[in-house]
Design a protein around this motif. Sequence first.
Motif, short mmCIF file in Angstrom:
data_model
loop_
_atom_site.label_atom_id
_atom_site.label_comp_id
_atom_site.label_asym_id
_atom_site.label_seq_id
_atom_site.Cartn_x
_atom_site.Cartn_y
_atom_site.Cartn_z
N PHE A 1 -24.18 10.26 -15.25
CA PHE A 1 -25.25 9.88 -14.59
C PHE A 1 -25.83 8.48 -14.40
O PHE A 1 -26.01 7.89 -13.61
N PHE A 2 -25.47 7.83 -15.88
CA PHE A 2 -25.60 6.27 -16.08
C PHE A 2 -24.73 5.72 -15.04
O PHE A 2 -25.01 4.72 -14.42
N ALA A 3 -23.43 6.09 -15.03
CA ALA A 3 -22.41 5.33 -14.09
C ALA A 3 -22.96 5.52 -12.66
O ALA A 3 -22.58 4.70 -11.90
N LEU A 4 -23.33 6.83 -12.11
CA LEU A 4 -23.84 6.70 -10.76
C LEU A 4 -24.75 5.78 -10.28
O LEU A 4 -24.81 5.23 -9.55
N LEU A 5 -25.82 5.75 -11.46
CA LEU A 5 -26.91 4.77 -11.15
C LEU A 5 -26.34 3.33 -11.05
O LEU A 5 -26.75 2.45 -10.40
N HIS A 6 -25.34 3.17 -12.08
CA HIS A 6 -24.73 1.75 -12.37
C HIS A 6 -24.08 1.35 -11.00
O HIS A 6 -24.37 0.25 -10.38
N ARG A 7 -23.11 2.02 -10.27
CA ARG A 7 -22.59 2.06 -9.13
C ARG A 7 -23.55 1.71 -8.02
O ARG A 7 -23.29 0.97 -7.11
N ALA A 8 -24.82 2.38 -8.14
CA ALA A 8 -25.95 2.21 -6.98
C ALA A 8 -26.39 0.78 -7.08
O ALA A 8 -26.72 0.29 -6.17
N GLY A 9 -26.48 0.36 -8.37
CA GLY A 9 -27.17 -1.00 -8.62
C GLY A 9 -26.03 -2.14 -8.19
O GLY A 9 -26.54 -2.99 -7.51
N VAL A 10 -24.89 -1.77 -8.38
CA VAL A 10 -23.84 -2.67 -8.11
C VAL A 10 -23.86 -2.66 -6.55
O VAL A 10 -23.81 -3.95 -5.82
N ARG A 11 -23.97 -1.78 -5.79
CA ARG A 11 -24.11 -1.86 -4.35
C ARG A 11 -25.39 -2.60 -4.05
O ARG A 11 -25.30 -3.27 -2.95
N ALA A 12 -26.43 -2.24 -4.64
CA ALA A 12 -27.69 -2.78 -3.91
C ALA A 12 -27.73 -4.22 -4.17
O ALA A 12 -28.28 -5.03 -3.31
N ALA A 13 -27.16 -4.62 -5.36
CA ALA A 13 -27.24 -6.17 -5.44
C ALA A 13 -26.11 -7.07 -4.72
O ALA A 13 -26.49 -8.07 -4.28
N LYS A 14 -25.12 -6.15 -4.29
CA LYS A 14 -23.98 -6.72 -3.34
C LYS A 14 -24.66 -7.06 -1.99
O LYS A 14 -24.63 -7.90 -1.49
N ARG A 15 -25.47 -6.02 -1.56
CA ARG A 15 -26.29 -5.96 -0.27
C ARG A 15 -27.24 -7.23 -0.50
O ARG A 15 -27.35 -7.76 0.62
N PHE A 16 -28.07 -7.04 -1.44
CA PHE A 16 -28.87 -8.00 -1.46
C PHE A 16 -28.24 -9.56 -1.42
O PHE A 16 -28.80 -10.47 -0.63
N LEU A 17 -27.24 -10.05 -2.16
CA LEU A 17 -26.50 -11.33 -1.76
C LEU A 17 -26.16 -11.26 -0.52
O LEU A 17 -26.14 -12.51 0.06
N ASP A 18 -25.43 -10.48 -0.16
CA ASP A 18 -24.94 -10.37 1.25
C ASP A 18 -25.97 -10.97 2.47
O ASP A 18 -25.98 -11.98 3.42
N GLN A 19 -27.21 -10.17 2.25
CA GLN A 19 -28.14 -10.46 3.16
C GLN A 19 -29.25 -11.41 2.91
O GLN A 19 -29.82 -12.11 3.94
N HIS A 20 -29.40 -11.80 1.68
CA HIS A 20 -30.59 -12.86 1.39
C HIS A 20 -30.03 -13.96 0.44
O HIS A 20 -31.18 -14.74 -0.07
N PHE A 21 -28.81 -14.19 0.07
CA PHE A 21 -28.40 -15.34 -0.63
C PHE A 21 -29.03 -16.67 -0.07
O PHE A 21 -29.63 -17.58 -0.79
N ASP A 22 -29.08 -16.74 1.15
CA ASP A 22 -29.37 -18.09 1.80
C ASP A 22 -30.87 -18.11 1.86
O ASP A 22 -31.37 -19.32 1.93
N ASP A 23 -31.72 -17.15 1.54
CA ASP A 23 -33.32 -17.20 1.54
C ASP A 23 -33.44 -17.73 0.16
O ASP A 23 -34.73 -18.51 0.11
N ILE A 24 -32.82 -17.74 -0.92
CA ILE A 24 -33.19 -18.19 -2.25
C ILE A 24 -33.26 -19.76 -2.16
O ILE A 24 -32.47 -20.37 -1.76
N GLY A 25 -34.30 -20.02 -2.64
CA GLY A 25 -34.75 -21.59 -2.47
C GLY A 25 -35.47 -21.98 -1.40
O GLY A 25 -35.71 -23.09 -1.24
N LYS A 26 -35.55 -20.94 -0.48
CA LYS A 26 -36.11 -21.37 0.89
C LYS A 26 -37.11 -20.53 1.31
O LYS A 26 -38.33 -20.99 1.73
N GLN A 27 -37.17 -19.16 1.15
CA GLN A 27 -38.42 -18.26 1.42
C GLN A 27 -38.12 -17.02 0.58
O GLN A 27 -37.08 -16.84 0.25
#
Length: 370
Positions: free
Chosen positions: A330-356
């Motif tokens: 179960f921990f590993a399932l949540l870990h994988r979900a966290g990895v995907r969510a972090a990757k999705r965030f960086l793909d979509q919003h890395f350029d926003d950091i420092g700007k908005q």
Amino acid sequence: MNSNLRAYLDSLAPWAHPALKRKERPSTKKINLALQGGGSHGAFTWGVLDHLLEDGRLEITGISGASAGAVNAVMLADGLARGGPEEARKRLSDFWRAASAGGNLPPVQRAITDRLFSLLPFASAPMQNWFQTMSRYFSPYDLNPLNINPLSDLIERFVDFDAIHNHPDIALYISTTNVHTGRLRIFSGDKVTADAVMASAALPFLFRAVEIDGVPYWDGGYMGNPAIFPFLQATDAEDVLVVQINPISRKTTPRTSTEIINRLNEITFNSALITELRAMDFVNQLIDEGRLPRGTRENEYRRLYIHRIHLGGLGSRLAASSRLKTDYDFFALLHRAGVRAAKRFLDQHFDDIGKQSSIDLAAESGVEWA
């Protein structure tokens, strides 16, 4: 560059032509992390942190945590202090492996860890049903008259607090609730200890209040889950990434007693965060209007850009009782979900950091008017 030469260089391992590697390496950006508590769902935060550290584009300057988020925060800070991102990844992985039902904790520490992850004291599980019945007649002071709480030993097994205290590059903030005053107490600097982390995770129905310097403290999630305001003046980063575990909204109306209690707990443990988002929006407005000075010197404030990674649809699908699950799968399932969510965030919003901000603060923290 000659095409044949370029093809030859491209065929080499990356370390064989560092000039090309340097050219393609993205720049890093500074950020603060705010880690919410959420029982065993904190393994999602582990996945988020694991990917952020592996990606390497974010330099962590400050960490705020409450309850299970405080545990993740000290593991992260310890690893960064003792060996950098790779050591932090190892520290988090080792802790979650040991904390799982198949981990190598002694029986007493296993019991205390299971309780640490029991963010919802009345979730629908046989042990919790028993505890609910017992808690009608007995408090933790009755059930545990010797106040045996080996959580301190568990934390100290993985965390070198001296290393954290002597690492000036990371500002660390642990949220607790002062039992006497009902106010938020933030532990920082050399005040961050195993006792402070224990206090941050001390749910009243499960643990005695943790006394520090004669003052009793309960779970920090009631008053700061997690605290954001320290970053108004604490670090030179103006971005805060909130890792939110408690579901923000649900589309169905709770009808059973378990569903009602679950939703009440979600609202309770999100209320402090919503209040802080409202305050951040107000401070940003005052800075934009020139009514508060913006800067990094004393009596100046940062205009914080707020970002968020959350469990999303997975969080709404998980039953309340899943916060009590401690099997590693179960921990590993949540870990994988966290990895995907972090990757999705960086793909979509890395350029926003420092700007908005990448979330609408006004909408997130606003009041619904009839």
